[in-house]
Scaffold this motif. Structure first.
Motif, PDB file in Angstrom:
ATOM      1  N   MET A  38      -1.156  -3.990   3.974  1.00  0.00           N
ATOM      2  CA  MET A  38      -1.353  -2.984   2.928  1.00  0.00           C
ATOM      3  C   MET A  38      -2.825  -2.697   2.669  1.00  0.00           C
ATOM      4  SD  MET A  38       1.769  -3.924   0.325  1.00  0.00           S
ATOM      5  CE  MET A  38       1.341  -2.616  -0.829  1.00  0.00           C
ATOM      6  N   SER A  39      -3.713  -3.615   3.053  1.00  0.00           N
ATOM      7  CA  SER A  39      -5.149  -3.403   2.831  1.00  0.00           C
ATOM      8  C   SER A  39      -5.751  -2.412   3.819  1.00  0.00           C
ATOM      9  CB  SER A  39      -5.897  -4.736   2.912  1.00  0.00           C
ATOM     10  OG  SER A  39      -5.992  -5.205   4.251  1.00  0.00           O
ATOM     11  N   ALA A  40      -4.974  -1.969   4.796  1.00  0.00           N
ATOM     12  CA  ALA A  40      -5.485  -1.068   5.826  1.00  0.00           C
ATOM     13  C   ALA A  40      -5.662   0.366   5.352  1.00  0.00           C
ATOM     14  CB  ALA A  40      -4.567  -1.082   7.046  1.00  0.00           C
ATOM     15  N   ALA A  41      -4.962   0.771   4.293  1.00  0.00           N
ATOM     16  CA  ALA A  41      -4.983   2.173   3.853  1.00  0.00           C
ATOM     17  C   ALA A  41      -5.122   2.242   2.337  1.00  0.00           C
ATOM     18  CB  ALA A  41      -3.697   2.875   4.294  1.00  0.00           C
ATOM     19  N   PRO A  42      -5.447   3.427   1.825  1.00  0.00           N
ATOM     20  CA  PRO A  42      -5.463   3.584   0.370  1.00  0.00           C
ATOM     21  C   PRO A  42      -4.097   3.215  -0.223  1.00  0.00           C
ATOM     22  CG  PRO A  42      -6.454   5.496   1.437  1.00  0.00           C
ATOM     23  CD  PRO A  42      -5.823   4.653   2.523  1.00  0.00           C
ATOM     24  N   ALA A  43      -4.115   2.672  -1.439  1.00  0.00           N
ATOM     25  CA  ALA A  43      -2.895   2.191  -2.088  1.00  0.00           C
ATOM     26  C   ALA A  43      -1.825   3.267  -2.235  1.00  0.00           C
ATOM     27  CB  ALA A  43      -3.221   1.574  -3.446  1.00  0.00           C
ATOM     28  N   ASP A  44      -2.223   4.533  -2.388  1.00  0.00           N
ATOM     29  CA  ASP A  44      -1.199   5.574  -2.536  1.00  0.00           C
ATOM     30  C   ASP A  44      -0.431   5.801  -1.242  1.00  0.00           C
ATOM     31  OD1 ASP A  44      -3.426   6.792  -1.342  1.00  0.00           O
ATOM     32  OD2 ASP A  44      -3.114   8.700  -2.368  1.00  0.00           O
ATOM     33  N   ILE A  45      -0.915   5.280  -0.134  1.00  0.00           N
ATOM     34  CA  ILE A  45      -0.190   5.307   1.137  1.00  0.00           C
ATOM     35  C   ILE A  45       0.525   3.977   1.346  1.00  0.00           C
ATOM     36  CG2 ILE A  45      -0.459   5.303   3.658  1.00  0.00           C
ATOM     37  CD1 ILE A  45      -2.725   7.347   3.257  1.00  0.00           C
ATOM     38  N   SER A  46      -0.227   2.877   1.284  1.00  0.00           N
ATOM     39  CA  SER A  46       0.330   1.578   1.666  1.00  0.00           C
ATOM     40  C   SER A  46       1.362   1.031   0.686  1.00  0.00           C
ATOM     41  CB  SER A  46      -0.779   0.559   1.894  1.00  0.00           C
ATOM     42  OG  SER A  46      -1.512   0.321   0.712  1.00  0.00           O
ATOM     43  N   ALA A  47       1.278   1.391  -0.589  1.00  0.00           N
ATOM     44  CA  ALA A  47       2.235   0.872  -1.573  1.00  0.00           C
ATOM     45  C   ALA A  47       3.674   1.278  -1.243  1.00  0.00           C
ATOM     46  CB  ALA A  47       1.865   1.346  -2.976  1.00  0.00           C
ATOM     47  N   ASN A  48       3.839   2.434  -0.614  1.00  0.00           N
ATOM     48  CA  ASN A  48       5.188   2.923  -0.288  1.00  0.00           C
ATOM     49  C   ASN A  48       5.466   2.943   1.211  1.00  0.00           C
ATOM     50  OD1 ASN A  48       5.970   3.474  -3.024  1.00  0.00           O
ATOM     51  ND2 ASN A  48       4.521   5.165  -2.971  1.00  0.00           N
ATOM     52  N   VAL A 105       1.001  18.102  16.550  1.00  0.00           N
ATOM     53  CA  VAL A 105       0.317  18.017  15.257  1.00  0.00           C
ATOM     54  C   VAL A 105      -0.732  16.908  15.307  1.00  0.00           C
ATOM     55  CG1 VAL A 105       2.300  18.892  13.951  1.00  0.00           C
ATOM     56  CG2 VAL A 105       2.034  16.438  14.304  1.00  0.00           C
ATOM     57  N   VAL A 106      -1.655  16.941  14.364  1.00  0.00           N
ATOM     58  CA  VAL A 106      -2.680  15.908  14.253  1.00  0.00           C
ATOM     59  C   VAL A 106      -2.032  14.642  13.699  1.00  0.00           C
ATOM     60  CG1 VAL A 106      -4.854  15.275  13.119  1.00  0.00           C
ATOM     61  CG2 VAL A 106      -4.485  17.631  13.896  1.00  0.00           C
ATOM     62  N   GLY A 107      -2.426  13.489  14.250  1.00  0.00           N
ATOM     63  CA  GLY A 107      -1.926  12.201  13.780  1.00  0.00           C
ATOM     64  C   GLY A 107      -3.043  11.401  13.135  1.00  0.00           C
ATOM     65  N   PHE A 108      -2.689  10.584  12.135  1.00  0.00           N
ATOM     66  CA  PHE A 108      -3.680   9.801  11.392  1.00  0.00           C
ATOM     67  C   PHE A 108      -3.329   8.319  11.359  1.00  0.00           C
ATOM     68  CE2 PHE A 108      -3.828  14.064   9.638  1.00  0.00           C
ATOM     69  CZ  PHE A 108      -5.187  14.318   9.595  1.00  0.00           C
ATOM     70  N   SER A 109      -4.369   7.484  11.427  1.00  0.00           N
ATOM     71  CA  SER A 109      -4.225   6.041  11.275  1.00  0.00           C
ATOM     72  C   SER A 109      -5.424   5.534  10.477  1.00  0.00           C
ATOM     73  CB  SER A 109      -4.190   5.349  12.643  1.00  0.00           C
ATOM     74  OG  SER A 109      -4.139   3.944  12.494  1.00  0.00           O
ATOM     75  N   TYR A 110      -5.153   4.666   9.508  1.00  0.00           N
ATOM     76  CA  TYR A 110      -6.214   4.045   8.726  1.00  0.00           C
ATOM     77  C   TYR A 110      -6.429   2.610   9.204  1.00  0.00           C
ATOM     78  CZ  TYR A 110      -6.082   7.684   5.104  1.00  0.00           C
ATOM     79  OH  TYR A 110      -6.157   8.858   4.419  1.00  0.00           O
TER      80      TYR A 110
END
Length: 186
Positions: A38-48, A105-110
């Motif tokens: 969960m520490s890999a991304a902002p909380a609004d992403i990783s929390a869910n 489409v563009v893909g994203f990874s944190y």
């Protein structure tokens, strides 16, 4: 977009990465793995997000389309967490299976906890003394694009400042967008 042929580069990447880039992970609890993932991304992403161990075991079901892992599954023993959208999960599966990858489409990874030391030009390289350009990014975002022409004007030099292309002459090409400065140790 034309599909990128990966052939067996994913398998070779996983094997090559064991050459000193990551050691064996110390046994840890699922709660520790979940917290690291969960520490890999902002909380609004990783929390869910769905939290998936590197072996594919679901540690926590999520309610959004993101998947966070406690390490990079393509590098045995790695503990650099990442959170991937569906495009990046498809890319990871294609690399691991050695199959074609394409996206419209563009893909994203944190990877807000940083990444392992890698050769910026050659995903197969295992020796930091080989004369290649080696880089270890701190916090960063990675992006996949539908076609390589979109990356033509971006630098391939990871120390130029700002976003750059990693593995640009391979089917594994993606854009790295560092969040903080790094030092050239080559």
């Amino acid at each position: 977009m034309k599909a990128l042929k990966i052939s067996n580069i994913g398998t070779a990447l996983a094997i090559a990465a064991t050459g000193g880039l990551a050691g064996a992970a110390i046994a840890e609890s699922n709660d520790e793995k979940i917290a690291r993932a969960m520490s890999a991304a902002p909380a609004d992403i990783s929390a869910n997000a769905t939290i998936m161990d590197v072996d594919g075991t679901i540690l926590k079901e999520g309610s959004n389309d993101w998947v966070c892992l406690p390490g990079v599954g393509l590098i045995p023993g790695d503990t650099h967490p990442m959170c991937n959208d569906p495009v990046w999960m498809k890319w990871m599966a294609s690399v691991a299976a050695g199959t074609d990858f394409s996206t419209d489409v563009v893909g994203f990874s944190y990877m807000l906890q940083g990444d392992a030391l890698v050769n910026n030009d050659n995903p197969m390289a295992t020796d930091p003394n080989d004369g290649g350009v080696w880089v270890q990014d701190g916090p960063h975002l990675m992006m996949l694009f539908p076609n390589m022409e979109m990356l033509a004007d971006l630098p391939r030099d990871p120390f130029a400042g700002g976003p750059y292309v990693m593995w640009g002459e391979t089917p594994l090409a993606h854009v790295m967008a560092p969040i903080e400065a790094k030092e050239d140790t080559n």
